[in-house]
Design a protein around this motif. Structure first.
Motif, PDB file in Angstrom:
ATOM      1  N   MET A 113       0.838  -1.200   0.000  1.00 11.24           N
ATOM      2  CA  MET A 113       0.000   0.000   0.000  1.00 11.24           C
ATOM      3  C   MET A 113       0.872   1.248   0.000  1.00 11.24           C
ATOM      4  O   MET A 113       0.599   2.195  -0.730  1.00 11.24           O
ATOM      5  CB  MET A 113      -0.897   0.016   1.239  1.00 11.24           C
ATOM      6  N   THR A 114       1.957   1.221   0.826  1.00  6.82           N
ATOM      7  CA  THR A 114       2.866   2.367   0.818  1.00  6.82           C
ATOM      8  C   THR A 114       3.397   2.595  -0.586  1.00  6.82           C
ATOM      9  O   THR A 114       3.427   3.713  -1.078  1.00  6.82           O
ATOM     10  CB  THR A 114       4.049   2.104   1.787  1.00  6.82           C
ATOM     11  N   ARG A 115       3.814   1.500  -1.239  1.00 10.00           N
ATOM     12  CA  ARG A 115       4.343   1.627  -2.581  1.00 10.00           C
ATOM     13  C   ARG A 115       3.314   2.252  -3.520  1.00 10.00           C
ATOM     14  O   ARG A 115       3.596   3.210  -4.231  1.00 10.00           O
ATOM     15  CB  ARG A 115       4.732   0.246  -3.143  1.00 10.00           C
ATOM     16  N   TYR A 116       2.107   1.735  -3.477  1.00 16.49           N
ATOM     17  CA  TYR A 116       1.078   2.221  -4.387  1.00 16.49           C
ATOM     18  C   TYR A 116       0.807   3.703  -4.165  1.00 16.49           C
ATOM     19  O   TYR A 116       0.753   4.484  -5.106  1.00 16.49           O
ATOM     20  CB  TYR A 116      -0.223   1.415  -4.215  1.00 16.49           C
ATOM     21  N   MET A 117       0.683   4.097  -2.901  1.00 17.19           N
ATOM     22  CA  MET A 117       0.360   5.496  -2.628  1.00 17.19           C
ATOM     23  C   MET A 117       1.534   6.422  -2.923  1.00 17.19           C
ATOM     24  O   MET A 117       1.349   7.548  -3.337  1.00 17.19           O
ATOM     25  CB  MET A 117      -0.118   5.651  -1.184  1.00 17.19           C
ATOM     26  N   MET A 118       2.770   5.913  -2.744  1.00 17.76           N
ATOM     27  CA  MET A 118       3.926   6.746  -3.075  1.00 17.76           C
ATOM     28  C   MET A 118       4.019   6.980  -4.570  1.00 17.76           C
ATOM     29  O   MET A 118       4.525   8.001  -5.018  1.00 17.76           O
ATOM     30  CB  MET A 118       5.211   6.099  -2.569  1.00 17.76           C
TER      31      MET A 118
END
Lengths: 268, 268
Positions: free
Chosen positions: A1-6
């Protein structure tokens, strides 16, 4: 999720999307989001907001806390304070810095911090060395950038052009922008690598007026010393390069107006 | 941790660093890393390697799986297949795409995928529209990029220049690069936005030779149709724009040589 939002900053991602993508219950998604929120807040790297309701979701907005911004600028000052950067005529060699991913990430996040709570539709810069700066800011604000060109290029279609006085050499030059790249009423942030007299920035200001667009603010990576008056007076700089001593071949760099401008009135 | 590694791709981060930063035991760090590794693998977005031992740590390498690469290229083809992009003389308007963060992220990750297992020291491009492409690739490979200029600029210091024949207009032009931006023996990846005759790419090839550097490969965003022979024959393209019909004002875009070149011999 962090990756996607970043990779999708400042974009509302619905909890439903995450739930389907990761095949998880909504409650465990919420729990993970609050861990991410806490991490970004603790490290002063941005904020994660969750919007409740059916059309809600999470938005990640990357920026720097004042402390991190000061550290990032101190790093830039250190990089620039290198006597071997001095070129003939009091110019400073910066091309290597604006080609380094680590520097560009810092510069992009810094300038994005300044405009994080403003309405911005597009970032504008002039070729050539302003482009990497504009792109870094665009990545963090997740908005497109447009490149003003110095001469006509056949592959751009119809253009709008303005004349401007290059402050440092007192010469009339011309800059232009493809008609279809900027729409009327757009909120524009202007960035560039270096400001001396401010003529180029002033030219972009006129160009924005020609397009009936709106100037939100101007920020440059480095501000040089200028004899006489500057053509623009509301431009923020990350660093200042002054006291370039051509005879002794030394450079003195220091922090620019950024911290005062951005954090001056905020309680951070 | 995901955030930190995404901002420092292809960089060895020691487990000790994470342990101190997040005040966690080594075992829980390892556990978190294996979740991150699994996520990147499952989503075909790259790989996380952990290197054991005292000088070990974790390295995140972002790239696309074949499936994701195909989807990304299909998206690009769709964006370009728009008749209103057609300009006079069979040129195609692409400036808006190379100013959009979402497109640049895809292009950067795609091209980085091609060179992910190669030794690359620097990305090279020529001003102006190649710059955003070069910067995106540089961000994913975490290597600097250099900009070849079309004319002399006083602020760059000593330069090396070569003459080249612009294939599409059959004119001799000059390009140059600041002496200090590229070191001898460097491994160079060349990227650009558009290739027609290949003259510009050929010029950069000569420039690399002048610097005693080594060409690793060449990749362009879009490849156009050319009548007659191309000056370079080993350039990869993400998309191909052919059958630009000037009379009927239609454009036909399709996938370029990328998938074959990158995944042709791999079992992915």
């Amino acid at each position: 999720m962090t990756r996607y939002m970043m990779e999708h900053p400042r974009t509302l991602v619905s909890l439903k999307f995450f739930g389907q993508r990761y095949d998880s219950a909504k409650s465990s998604i919420s729990e993970d989001l609050s861990i991410i929120r806490h991490a970004f807040h603790t490290w002063g790297m941005g904020r994660l907001e969750t919007i409740p309701g059916a059309s809600g979701g999470a938005v990640l907005t990357p920026f720097y806390s004042k402390e991190n911004a000061e550290a990032a600028i101190a790093d830039l000052v250190k990089e620039v304070s290198d006597d071997s950067r001095l070129l003939q005529g009091g110019y400073v060699y910066l091309s290597d810095l604006i080609g380094r991913p680590d520097i560009l990430r810092r510069v992009g996040r810094l300038i994005a911090t300044q405009y994080v709570d403003k309405d911005v539709d597009v970032i504008m810069t002039v070729e050539t060395k302003g482009i990497p700066i504009a792109q870094s800011v665009a990545m963090y604000l997740n908005k497109p950038f447009v490149i003003v060109r110095n001469s006509s290029h056949i592959t751009e279609g119809p253009t709008v052009s303005v004349n401007y006085v290059s402050g440092s050499v007192k010469r009339i030059k011309k800059m232009e922008l493809s008609r279809r790249t900027l729409s009327a009423g757009a909120n524009v942030v202007v960035v560039d690598d270096f400001m001396k007299g401010g003529g180029t920035l002033n030219g972009m200001k006129s160009l924005i007026k020609e397009f009936d667009a709106h100037l939100v603010g101007m920020t440059v990576f480095a501000e040089g010393e200028v004899s006489g008056e500057r053509l623009v007076d509301n431009c923020t700089s990350l660093i200042k390069v002054n006291a370039v001593d051509d005879r002794n071949k030394t450079i003195s760099a220091q922090a620019g107006s950024f911290i005062d401008t951005v954090f001056g009135n905020k309680e951070n």
